[in-house]
Design a protein around this motif. Structure first.
Motif, PDB file in Angstrom:
ATOM      1  N   LYS A  19       0.689   5.638  10.724  1.00 35.51           N
ATOM      2  CA  LYS A  19      -0.373   4.689  11.087  1.00 35.51           C
ATOM      3  C   LYS A  19      -1.672   5.388  11.463  1.00 35.51           C
ATOM      4  O   LYS A  19      -2.340   5.041  12.439  1.00 35.51           O
ATOM      5  CB  LYS A  19       0.089   3.798  12.244  1.00 35.51           C
ATOM      6  CG  LYS A  19       1.307   2.914  11.891  1.00 35.51           C
ATOM      7  CD  LYS A  19       0.948   1.858  10.865  1.00 35.51           C
ATOM      8  CE  LYS A  19       2.060   0.846  10.661  1.00 35.51           C
ATOM      9  NZ  LYS A  19       3.234   1.399   9.980  1.00 35.51           N
ATOM     10  N   THR A  20      -2.028   6.398  10.670  1.00 32.19           N
ATOM     11  CA  THR A  20      -3.257   7.167  10.949  1.00 32.19           C
ATOM     12  C   THR A  20      -4.256   7.112   9.788  1.00 32.19           C
ATOM     13  O   THR A  20      -5.179   7.926   9.744  1.00 32.19           O
ATOM     14  CB  THR A  20      -2.922   8.639  11.255  1.00 32.19           C
ATOM     15  OG1 THR A  20      -2.208   9.205  10.137  1.00 32.19           O
ATOM     16  CG2 THR A  20      -2.090   8.744  12.526  1.00 32.19           C
ATOM     17  N   LEU A  32       0.830  -1.199   0.000  1.00 32.08           N
ATOM     18  CA  LEU A  32       0.000   0.000   0.000  1.00 32.08           C
ATOM     19  C   LEU A  32       0.866   1.252   0.000  1.00 32.08           C
ATOM     20  O   LEU A  32       0.583   2.216  -0.726  1.00 32.08           O
ATOM     21  CB  LEU A  32      -0.931  -0.006   1.212  1.00 32.08           C
ATOM     22  CG  LEU A  32      -1.910   1.166   1.321  1.00 32.08           C
ATOM     23  CD1 LEU A  32      -2.791   1.252   0.079  1.00 32.08           C
ATOM     24  CD2 LEU A  32      -2.777   1.023   2.575  1.00 32.08           C
ATOM     25  N   ARG A  33       1.939   1.246   0.766  1.00 32.36           N
ATOM     26  CA  ARG A  33       2.838   2.404   0.772  1.00 32.36           C
ATOM     27  C   ARG A  33       3.468   2.599  -0.603  1.00 32.36           C
ATOM     28  O   ARG A  33       3.593   3.717  -1.097  1.00 32.36           O
ATOM     29  CB  ARG A  33       3.933   2.229   1.831  1.00 32.36           C
ATOM     30  CG  ARG A  33       4.776   3.478   2.048  1.00 32.36           C
ATOM     31  CD  ARG A  33       5.862   3.259   3.091  1.00 32.36           C
ATOM     32  NE  ARG A  33       6.430   4.524   3.529  1.00 32.36           N
ATOM     33  CZ  ARG A  33       7.352   5.199   2.844  1.00 32.36           C
ATOM     34  NH1 ARG A  33       7.796   4.736   1.678  1.00 32.36           N
ATOM     35  NH2 ARG A  33       7.809   6.351   3.322  1.00 32.36           N
ATOM     36  N   LYS A  34       3.859   1.500  -1.243  1.00 27.86           N
ATOM     37  CA  LYS A  34       4.434   1.569  -2.591  1.00 27.86           C
ATOM     38  C   LYS A  34       3.424   2.147  -3.583  1.00 27.86           C
ATOM     39  O   LYS A  34       3.780   2.919  -4.477  1.00 27.86           O
ATOM     40  CB  LYS A  34       4.880   0.177  -3.043  1.00 27.86           C
ATOM     41  CG  LYS A  34       6.065  -0.372  -2.271  1.00 27.86           C
ATOM     42  CD  LYS A  34       6.400  -1.784  -2.729  1.00 27.86           C
ATOM     43  CE  LYS A  34       7.556  -2.367  -1.925  1.00 27.86           C
ATOM     44  NZ  LYS A  34       7.857  -3.771  -2.317  1.00 27.86           N
ATOM     45  N   LEU A  74       1.208  10.348  -3.853  1.00 29.50           N
ATOM     46  CA  LEU A  74       0.171  10.784  -2.905  1.00 29.50           C
ATOM     47  C   LEU A  74       0.836  10.980  -1.548  1.00 29.50           C
ATOM     48  O   LEU A  74       0.708  10.170  -0.634  1.00 29.50           O
ATOM     49  CB  LEU A  74      -0.948   9.744  -2.848  1.00 29.50           C
ATOM     50  CG  LEU A  74      -1.570   9.374  -4.206  1.00 29.50           C
ATOM     51  CD1 LEU A  74      -2.610   8.280  -4.050  1.00 29.50           C
ATOM     52  CD2 LEU A  74      -2.166  10.601  -4.884  1.00 29.50           C
ATOM     53  N   SER A  75       1.551  12.079  -1.436  1.00 27.35           N
ATOM     54  CA  SER A  75       2.451  12.292  -0.298  1.00 27.35           C
ATOM     55  C   SER A  75       1.706  12.346   1.038  1.00 27.35           C
ATOM     56  O   SER A  75       2.202  11.848   2.053  1.00 27.35           O
ATOM     57  CB  SER A  75       3.264  13.568  -0.504  1.00 27.35           C
ATOM     58  OG  SER A  75       2.417  14.684  -0.711  1.00 27.35           O
ATOM     59  N   THR A  76       0.530  12.951   1.047  1.00 30.20           N
ATOM     60  CA  THR A  76      -0.235  13.026   2.290  1.00 30.20           C
ATOM     61  C   THR A  76      -0.604  11.630   2.777  1.00 30.20           C
ATOM     62  O   THR A  76      -0.539  11.332   3.984  1.00 30.20           O
ATOM     63  CB  THR A  76      -1.514  13.860   2.095  1.00 30.20           C
ATOM     64  OG1 THR A  76      -1.156  15.182   1.689  1.00 30.20           O
ATOM     65  CG2 THR A  76      -2.316  13.924   3.378  1.00 30.20           C
ATOM     66  N   LEU A  77      -0.962  10.751   1.847  1.00 31.90           N
ATOM     67  CA  LEU A  77      -1.332   9.388   2.220  1.00 31.90           C
ATOM     68  C   LEU A  77      -0.101   8.588   2.640  1.00 31.90           C
ATOM     69  O   LEU A  77      -0.194   7.737   3.534  1.00 31.90           O
ATOM     70  CB  LEU A  77      -2.047   8.698   1.050  1.00 31.90           C
ATOM     71  CG  LEU A  77      -3.408   9.299   0.681  1.00 31.90           C
ATOM     72  CD1 LEU A  77      -4.018   8.580  -0.516  1.00 31.90           C
ATOM     73  CD2 LEU A  77      -4.368   9.244   1.865  1.00 31.90           C
ATOM     74  N   VAL A  78       1.041   8.865   2.031  1.00 31.36           N
ATOM     75  CA  VAL A  78       2.284   8.215   2.472  1.00 31.36           C
ATOM     76  C   VAL A  78       2.578   8.594   3.918  1.00 31.36           C
ATOM     77  O   VAL A  78       2.929   7.743   4.747  1.00 31.36           O
ATOM     78  CB  VAL A  78       3.468   8.612   1.564  1.00 31.36           C
ATOM     79  CG1 VAL A  78       4.791   8.101   2.155  1.00 31.36           C
ATOM     80  CG2 VAL A  78       3.278   8.068   0.156  1.00 31.36           C
TER      81      VAL A  78
END
Length: 270
Positions: A266-267, A247-249, A256-260
């Motif tokens: 872990k939020t 998922l991080r990849k 999608l830097s905010t999602l990274v």
């Protein structure tokens, strides 16, 4: 989720890959997860116009704009996201998402179900166990519909909505009603006679429009049977809020830097 507008400023990666719809859909999904804490989730998608409805009327949805921005690649990327987090998603050729949802409600409606959609057609599925959440879009606020909310908005019970719309038509889907019969008039007719069959038998405005209204009702009504034979019988709707490396990849791939950052902290689901 309907949180992306093609009229908004385009969002894309440094190499020009559009990501606006993808980001909006993921953020919308995360927001709903945080608010409702669902333990079971499934997504449905359209896959072309409904062959069932096209057989009834060949002009069904012919009013849709053919020049719309192609969101196909971003939908497929969103489906990749769903695969990574192991959320089932169903797409059936020539069957609309509405019919898939109706089948799932028919199968699982004895449990508590929340349908999340901007499509007003889904309101006919509302019952004691089934709610419909229309997400916030632009300036329009989020609305959660139960049976009482449907009645307050439309003046009839959820199961009567197809009868109401069979008279007035559904402009969004290119379904014409009886000439001169809009939502207000259709409601008056239903209040006076109580049912679609009685309206058609007694109201003078309906003379000569029996086939039109009958076809409208068949096109608008969601009985759950159109897609029933195509629903996989091994679906696992259990939703585990995990943080797989894949998922991080994925977030990194689409910048999608905010999602990274939320992944690293872990939020995502909090």
């Amino acid at each position: 989720m309907g949180l992306y507008s093609p009229f908004s400023e385009p969002i894309q990666t440094s190499t020009g890959v559009p990501t606006g719809m993808l980001l909006g859909s993921i953020n919308g999904f995360l927001a709903v997860c945080r608010k409702f804490q669902f333990d079971s989730v499934a997504f449905t998608f359209d896959h072309g116009r409904s062959s069932y409805r096209l057989k009834i009327r060949s002009t069904y949805k012919s009013n849709r704009n053919a020049d719309q921005v192609d969101m196909g690649p971003q939908f497929r990327d969103f489906e990749r996201f769903l695969d990574i987090i192991k959320v089932p998603h169903i797409r059936i050729k020539a069957i609309e998402a509405d019919d898939i949802i109706a089948s799932l409600v028919l199968l699982y409606g004895d449990s508590e179900v929340t349908v999340i959609t901007a499509d007003h057609d889904m309101l006919q599925l509302v019952s004691d166990n089934v709610l419909v959440l229309k997400p916030a879009i632009g300036q329009r606020p989020e609305v959660l519909f139960d049976s009482q909310a449907v009645y307050l908005k439309y003046g009839v019970r959820p199961t009567k909505l197809p009868e109401l719309w069979a008279l007035s038509g559904d402009r969004g889907d290119g379904i014409d009603g009886i000439p001169g019969v809009g939502p207000v008039t259709a409601l008056k007719m239903m209040k006076q006679f109580g049912s679609l069959s009685s309206v058609m038998a007694h109201h003078p405005k309906c003379k000569g429009y029996g086939q039109l209204v009958s076809d409208n009702y068949d096109m608008i009504s969601l009985n759950g049977l159109v897609a029933m034979n195509y629903i996989p019988d091994n679906l696992d709707f259990t939703f585990n809020k995990s943080y797989p490396d894949e998922l991080r990849k994925f977030f990194k791939e689409f910048e999608l830097s905010t999602l990274v950052r939320k992944f690293d902290q872990k939020t995502l689901w909090d």
